[in-house]
Enzyme design. Structure first.
Site, PDB file in Angstrom:
ATOM      1  N   CYS A 271      34.866  46.965  79.885  1.00 27.59           N
ATOM      2  CA  CYS A 271      33.737  47.860  79.670  1.00 27.59           C
ATOM      3  C   CYS A 271      32.566  47.112  79.016  1.00 27.59           C
ATOM      4  O   CYS A 271      31.906  46.308  79.663  1.00 27.59           O
ATOM      5  CB  CYS A 271      34.184  49.071  78.857  1.00 27.59           C
ATOM      6  SG  CYS A 271      33.046  50.459  78.953  1.00 27.59           S
ATOM      7  N   PHE A 316      25.945  51.754  81.395  1.00 27.83           N
ATOM      8  CA  PHE A 316      25.243  50.531  81.767  1.00 27.83           C
ATOM      9  C   PHE A 316      26.145  49.713  82.684  1.00 27.83           C
ATOM     10  O   PHE A 316      27.368  49.911  82.723  1.00 27.83           O
ATOM     11  CB  PHE A 316      24.874  49.716  80.527  1.00 27.83           C
ATOM     12  CG  PHE A 316      23.849  50.367  79.646  1.00 27.83           C
ATOM     13  CD1 PHE A 316      22.500  50.041  79.739  1.00 27.83           C
ATOM     14  CD2 PHE A 316      24.228  51.323  78.702  1.00 27.83           C
ATOM     15  CE1 PHE A 316      21.555  50.649  78.922  1.00 27.83           C
ATOM     16  CE2 PHE A 316      23.301  51.933  77.881  1.00 27.83           C
ATOM     17  CZ  PHE A 316      21.956  51.600  77.998  1.00 27.83           C
ATOM     18  N   HIS A 364      38.828  50.958  82.247  1.00 29.85           N
ATOM     19  CA  HIS A 364      39.733  50.952  81.098  1.00 29.85           C
ATOM     20  C   HIS A 364      41.189  50.839  81.541  1.00 29.85           C
ATOM     21  O   HIS A 364      41.824  51.852  81.830  1.00 29.85           O
ATOM     22  CB  HIS A 364      39.555  52.229  80.270  1.00 29.85           C
ATOM     23  CG  HIS A 364      38.260  52.322  79.558  1.00 29.85           C
ATOM     24  ND1 HIS A 364      38.142  52.140  78.188  1.00 29.85           N
ATOM     25  CD2 HIS A 364      37.015  52.550  80.008  1.00 29.85           C
ATOM     26  CE1 HIS A 364      36.864  52.271  77.831  1.00 29.85           C
ATOM     27  NE2 HIS A 364      36.168  52.521  78.922  1.00 29.85           N
ATOM     28  N   GLU A 366      43.614  50.296  79.681  1.00 30.13           N
ATOM     29  CA  GLU A 366      44.461  50.868  78.625  1.00 30.13           C
ATOM     30  C   GLU A 366      44.468  52.391  78.679  1.00 30.13           C
ATOM     31  O   GLU A 366      44.928  53.050  77.751  1.00 30.13           O
ATOM     32  CB  GLU A 366      43.963  50.402  77.251  1.00 30.13           C
ATOM     33  CG  GLU A 366      42.842  51.203  76.628  1.00 30.13           C
ATOM     34  CD  GLU A 366      41.528  51.145  77.388  1.00 30.13           C
ATOM     35  OE1 GLU A 366      40.651  51.990  77.145  1.00 30.13           O
ATOM     36  OE2 GLU A 366      41.364  50.260  78.243  1.00 30.13           O
TER      37      GLU A 366
END
Length: 414
Positions: A271, A316, A364, A366
């Site tokens: 990210c 972004f 992500h 995780e």
């Protein structure tokens, strides 16, 4: 323009006001008062507690597209960080009471305890469609006495706040001092395999847990840490986490990462960490119209042809050429390619250095509360550290075929 949806709940009058003047009236949910931030929508149908405790949502008013929120309450185990980070919360139909054996309190009670202003009983589908057409925008939630001001006063308050572009927020959500997550705390037997220095730019609790389950000790460092801090912990690899704000403000983190790349130390970023790798390589970043937020974002791994359903939360993105490999603008770092793209809009979702042991993804792996399609990326990073250990000091260039290969021992999380 004011819109009224069927109002549920018994809270005080409340209104969500957008910067273009559109307003949605409902009832207060959680604390009463004023909440200002950027209005964004999240598409996850589960995991609302993980959503609101994700530091990447700092200074944002989160609109939940799923209509029914709060039915399982909240508990002390599922939070992804030390507090709720959303600036405000927008839901259509909150549960009147939670019903789950793990529930410790209601979501409404938790929002009140932490002073998070929310609104219920509004048409979240209409809000989402508006943001899809106009883009994420400044907004405010006003409830109780604060909602009694004139429309002109409320719109002025909304437009008087600072926008997300140019905002430096990672240092605001990061820790003040380092801490360590040991593999033995999460079921690993034996000595740690490696030590990772993880820069907390808004890290979620699940990330060091994934490392620990694979035998990796994680030393979590504050966002303003230096390369000397990384060296001091004896790190076998460096990780940069997710986080909020504009990556164009992360000059200190970019400088740190360039030293990591110069040392040919294994690197993994997610990210915000992906955006920092892009900047370190010399690429630019830009603000997306409304961002990617939710747990159902389709991403193509361009090297394997595999499509993954991913969890995302970013406004972004990296501006890098999709046709590659190319030589990085910072030429000393060699070749790089866009490894992953979003199937909805072709936004860059991953970068892979072909002459260095470094890679990153925009999503992500995780993910909590799922999906878990991308958990194998932790194993890929461990492979990089193992390769560096076998080479002696990690200074040998990694062969491009090693970077591009599919994972050899992906682990699925239950």
């Amino acid at each position: 323009m004011t819109e009224n949806a069927p109002v549920t709940g018994t809270g005080a009058a409340a209104v969500l006001v957008l910067e273009d003047g559109r307003a949605f009236r409902g009832r207060s949910y959680g604390a009463q008062g004023t909440a200002l931030g950027e209005a964004v929508f999240a598409t996850g149908m589960t995991g609302y507690q993980e959503t609101i405790t994700d530091p990447s949502y700092a200074r944002q008013l989160v609109v939940q597209t799923a209509p029914h929120i709060g039915n399982t309450g909240v508990n002390s185990e599922d939070a992804e960080s030390r507090r709720i980070w959303v600036a405000g919360y927008v839901v259509r139909d909150p549960a009147r009471r939670p019903s789950n054996w793990r529930s410790e309190k209601s979501l409404d009670e938790e929002l009140i305890e932490q002073g998070v202003v929310g609104i219920q009983g509004v048409d979240t589908r209409a809000i989402t469609r508006h943001l899809r057409e106009r883009g994420a925008m400044k907004a405010g939630i006003f409830s109780g006495a604060d909602a009694a001001r004139t429309d002109a006063e409320l719109v002025a308050a909304v437009n008087g706040q600072r926008g997300m572009e140019g905002s430096r927020l990672a240092e605001e959500v990061s820790i003040d001092s380092r801490y360590v997550v040991e593999p033995s705390d999460h079921g690993w037997e034996g000595e740690p395999r490696f030590t990772v220095a993880a820069l907390d730019l808004g890290i979620k609790a699940m990330t060091p847990k994934h490392f620990a389950q694979r035998g990796v000790r994680t030393v979590v460092l504050p966002a303003d840490s230096t390369y000397d801090d990384v060296v001091a912990v004896g790190a076998d690899g460096v990780f940069m986490s997710n986080g909020p704000g504009d990556p164009s403000t992360a000059d200190a983190q970019v400088a740190l990462l360039r030293k990591v790349l110069d040392a040919k130390k294994p690197f993994f970023g997610i990210c915000f960490g992906n955006q920092i790798l892009g900047r370190a390589l010399g690429f630019g970043t830009y603000k997306l119209r409304y961002g990617h937020r939710g747990i159902n974002q389709p991403v193509l791994d361009r090297r394997t042809g595999k499509v993954e359903i991913t969890s995302q939360n970013h406004g972004f993105a990296v501006d890098a050429p999709l046709d590659g490999p190319v030589t990085a603008p910072e030429e000393r770092f060699g070749r790089v390619e866009v490894s992953h793209v979003c199937l909805n809009d072709d936004v860059v979702e991953g970068l892979a250095c072909l002459d260095l042991p470094a890679f990153s993804v925009q999503y992500h792996p995780e993910a909590a509360a799922g999906p878990h399609d991308s958990a194998y990326l932790f194993d890929r990073f461990i492979d990089f550290m193992a390769d560096a250990a076998r080479s002696g000091d990690g200074s040998d260039e990694l062969d491009a075929s090693e970077v591009s290969k599919a994972p050899t021992h992906a682990q699925e999380e239950n």
